[in-house]
Design a protein around this motif. Structure first.
Motif, PDB file in Angstrom:
ATOM      1  N   GLY A 203       0.539  -1.172   0.052  1.00  0.00           N
ATOM      2  CA  GLY A 203      -0.141  -0.026  -0.028  1.00  0.00           C
ATOM      3  C   GLY A 203       0.739   1.341  -0.023  1.00  0.00           C
ATOM      4  O   GLY A 203       0.331   2.366  -0.078  1.00  0.00           O
TER       5      GLY A 203
ATOM      6  N   PRO B 213       2.967   2.614  -2.253  1.00  0.00           N
ATOM      7  CA  PRO B 213       2.859   3.534  -3.437  1.00  0.00           C
ATOM      8  C   PRO B 213       1.593   4.343  -3.457  1.00  0.00           C
ATOM      9  O   PRO B 213       1.459   5.446  -4.015  1.00  0.00           O
ATOM     10  CB  PRO B 213       2.987   2.439  -4.687  1.00  0.00           C
ATOM     11  CG  PRO B 213       3.758   1.304  -4.203  1.00  0.00           C
ATOM     12  CD  PRO B 213       3.194   1.321  -2.548  1.00  0.00           C
ATOM     13  N   GLU B 214       0.547   3.520  -3.405  1.00  0.00           N
ATOM     14  CA  GLU B 214      -0.598   4.228  -3.428  1.00  0.00           C
ATOM     15  C   GLU B 214      -1.005   5.536  -2.372  1.00  0.00           C
ATOM     16  O   GLU B 214      -1.436   6.554  -2.685  1.00  0.00           O
ATOM     17  CB  GLU B 214      -2.048   3.538  -3.291  1.00  0.00           C
ATOM     18  CG  GLU B 214      -2.178   2.076  -4.093  1.00  0.00           C
ATOM     19  CD  GLU B 214      -0.980   0.968  -4.169  1.00  0.00           C
ATOM     20  OE1 GLU B 214      -1.243   0.097  -4.746  1.00  0.00           O
ATOM     21  OE2 GLU B 214      -0.156   1.120  -2.989  1.00  0.00           O
ATOM     22  N   THR B 215      -0.423   5.101  -1.206  1.00  0.00           N
ATOM     23  CA  THR B 215      -0.652   6.250  -0.212  1.00  0.00           C
ATOM     24  C   THR B 215       0.551   7.341  -0.450  1.00  0.00           C
ATOM     25  O   THR B 215      -0.020   8.615  -0.264  1.00  0.00           O
ATOM     26  CB  THR B 215       0.304   5.513   1.271  1.00  0.00           C
ATOM     27  OG1 THR B 215      -0.443   4.400   1.532  1.00  0.00           O
ATOM     28  CG2 THR B 215       0.014   6.477   2.386  1.00  0.00           C
TER      29      THR B 215
ATOM     30  N   ASP C  30       1.173   8.346  -3.493  1.00  0.00           N
ATOM     31  CA  ASP C  30       0.285   9.021  -4.529  1.00  0.00           C
ATOM     32  C   ASP C  30      -0.757   9.742  -4.080  1.00  0.00           C
ATOM     33  O   ASP C  30      -1.269  10.940  -4.269  1.00  0.00           O
ATOM     34  CB  ASP C  30       0.056   8.089  -5.518  1.00  0.00           C
ATOM     35  CG  ASP C  30       1.051   7.530  -6.511  1.00  0.00           C
ATOM     36  OD1 ASP C  30       2.158   7.894  -6.475  1.00  0.00           O
ATOM     37  OD2 ASP C  30       0.669   6.362  -7.090  1.00  0.00           O
ATOM     38  N   MET C  31      -1.433   9.200  -3.110  1.00  0.00           N
ATOM     39  CA  MET C  31      -2.536  10.084  -2.420  1.00  0.00           C
ATOM     40  C   MET C  31      -1.959  11.376  -1.760  1.00  0.00           C
ATOM     41  O   MET C  31      -2.760  12.264  -1.936  1.00  0.00           O
ATOM     42  CB  MET C  31      -3.178   9.133  -1.318  1.00  0.00           C
ATOM     43  CG  MET C  31      -4.252   9.949  -0.768  1.00  0.00           C
ATOM     44  SD  MET C  31      -4.912   9.119   0.760  1.00  0.00           S
ATOM     45  CE  MET C  31      -3.548   9.329   1.939  1.00  0.00           C
TER      46      MET C  31
ATOM     47  N   SER D 101       0.051   2.535   5.083  1.00  0.00           N
ATOM     48  CA  SER D 101      -1.219   2.453   3.875  1.00  0.00           C
ATOM     49  C   SER D 101      -2.529   2.674   4.836  1.00  0.00           C
ATOM     50  O   SER D 101      -3.573   2.889   4.119  1.00  0.00           O
ATOM     51  CB  SER D 101      -1.322   1.197   3.035  1.00  0.00           C
ATOM     52  OG  SER D 101      -1.144   0.220   4.107  1.00  0.00           O
TER      53      SER D 101
ATOM     54  N   LEU E 207      -4.773   5.499   3.993  1.00  0.00           N
ATOM     55  CA  LEU E 207      -5.702   5.498   2.699  1.00  0.00           C
ATOM     56  C   LEU E 207      -7.068   5.452   2.846  1.00  0.00           C
ATOM     57  O   LEU E 207      -7.838   5.811   2.191  1.00  0.00           O
ATOM     58  CB  LEU E 207      -5.366   4.235   1.920  1.00  0.00           C
ATOM     59  CG  LEU E 207      -4.096   3.995   1.105  1.00  0.00           C
ATOM     60  CD1 LEU E 207      -3.828   2.902   0.556  1.00  0.00           C
ATOM     61  CD2 LEU E 207      -3.903   5.169  -0.163  1.00  0.00           C
TER      62      LEU E 207
ATOM     63  N   LYS F 166      -8.928   8.648   1.964  1.00  0.00           N
ATOM     64  CA  LYS F 166      -8.820   9.120   0.469  1.00  0.00           C
ATOM     65  C   LYS F 166      -9.901  10.208   0.139  1.00  0.00           C
ATOM     66  O   LYS F 166      -9.611  11.042  -0.926  1.00  0.00           O
ATOM     67  CB  LYS F 166      -8.604   7.961  -0.228  1.00  0.00           C
ATOM     68  CG  LYS F 166      -8.086   8.194  -1.591  1.00  0.00           C
ATOM     69  CD  LYS F 166      -7.715   6.691  -2.449  1.00  0.00           C
ATOM     70  CE  LYS F 166      -7.041   7.116  -3.833  1.00  0.00           C
ATOM     71  NZ  LYS F 166      -6.553   5.854  -4.423  1.00  0.00           N
TER      72      LYS F 166
END
Length: 321
Positions: free
Chosen positions: A56, A58-60, A62-63, A309, A312, A315
């Protein structure tokens, strides 16, 4: 007591105030993200473990970028230079720029630059190529490092190991090839060269060399030399004030707008608290929940969560203006 490269400005946060650390709720996390403009992340145990990205992450990242947050990645591991760490981030599929990375290898070189280290002096390196690469970028002469990895000492009667009298500083970073030659050379330089500095990139007891187990950290290397010279080192990595001051200056950050996210209480969280930052601990690295909540632990982050993460969950939250 360890000598820091410039004293801290006093602990803040909830260190030692008797209140139990709080696990972050969605509301807590949203409030924290809304009130800060920048995040400083430790790497080992927060972004990755060994050579594996934590789920998680990378997604965090990016957010947070989408929320216009400034991100800085700080590591006490001195084996790589900033350029070397950029290669690791890239290989792990993480969208990070070289300008966002701050390593303890760079901190050592930056500290020597800040004190106008004499141009006619050299640095003896107990450590790996990361320190040497950062010293090269600052134009600071150095010897030792990987070149001394295979050197041995034959202890014959009357033998005295020669050392360079022009060494004006010994920098000790994590060294997978540390040996008795390096320890003896370091202690001779520190003990016998007038004014020779003893600098440690960090005092971490353990580190994540692989994702399978914890490994002895730079504290072991520094401890061997400290035991011989009976002097405390100047520490330039977390939780030293020098590192935070240098980061804040380089990145143009105000401390009350920064959140420090880490997995270690005595480096990451203490680093943030002594510098007046907000702090969040993740349990994906060294510190366990049991250790955090233990009655004898006096270093308490503002909040803690299982891993990065967890953020997230906010988000869908509106971005604060």
């Amino acid at each position: 007591m360890v000598v820091s490269a410039s004293a801290g400005n006093g602990a803040s946060g909830s260190a030692g105030n008797g209140t139990l650390p709080r696990r972050a709720s969605e509301e807590n996390m949203r409030s924290m993200v809304d009130k800060v403009s920048a995040f400083i992340f430790d790497c080992d145990g927060v972004i990755w473990r060994g050579d594996s990205v934590i789920d998680g992450v990378p997604e965090t990242l990016d957010m947070l970028r989408a929320m216009d947050k400034r991100l800085v990645f700080v590591t006490n591991n001195s084996t790589k230079s900033r350029a070397g760490y950029l290669g690791k981030f890239t290989s792990l599929g993480l969208n990070v720029s070289a300008e966002e990375i701050y390593s303890s290898s760079y901190a050592a070189a930056a500290y020597l630059e800040s004190i106008d280290f004499p141009t006619d002096k050299k640095v003896y390196v107990v450590g790996e190529v990361g320190i040497q690469e950062e010293l090269d970028l600052k134009g600071i002469a150095h010897i030792g490092g990987p070149a001394d990895a295979d050197k041995k000492i034959s202890l014959k009667p009357g033998f005295a190991l020669p050392h360079d009298p022009d060494v004006g500083a010994v920098v000790v970073g994590f060294d997978r090839n540390i040996n008795y030659f390096k320890i003896q050379t370091a202690q001779l330089c520190i003990s016998e060269n007038p004014g020779c500095l003893f600098i440690a990139t960090n005092l971490d007891a353990k580190t994540h060399l692989t994702d399978a187990q914890e490994w002895a950290g730079n504290g072991a290397m520094v401890g061997a030399i400290k035991g011989a010279v009976k002097r405390d080192p100047i520490v330039v990595g977390k939780p030293a004030e020098f590192m935070l001051a240098n980061i804040a200056t380089q990145f143009g950050l105000h401390r009350n707008q920064i959140c420090m996210v880490g997995d270690r209480l005595d480096t990451d969280i203490l680093f943030g608290q002594q510098g007046g930052l907000s702090t969040m601990l993740v349990l994906s690295g060294v510190t366990t929940e049991a250790a955090l909540l233990h009655p004898e632990n006096g270093i308490h982050p503002d909040f803690y969560m299982s891993q990065l993460s967890d953020l997230l969950s906010i988000k869908a939250a509106p971005v604060a203006v």
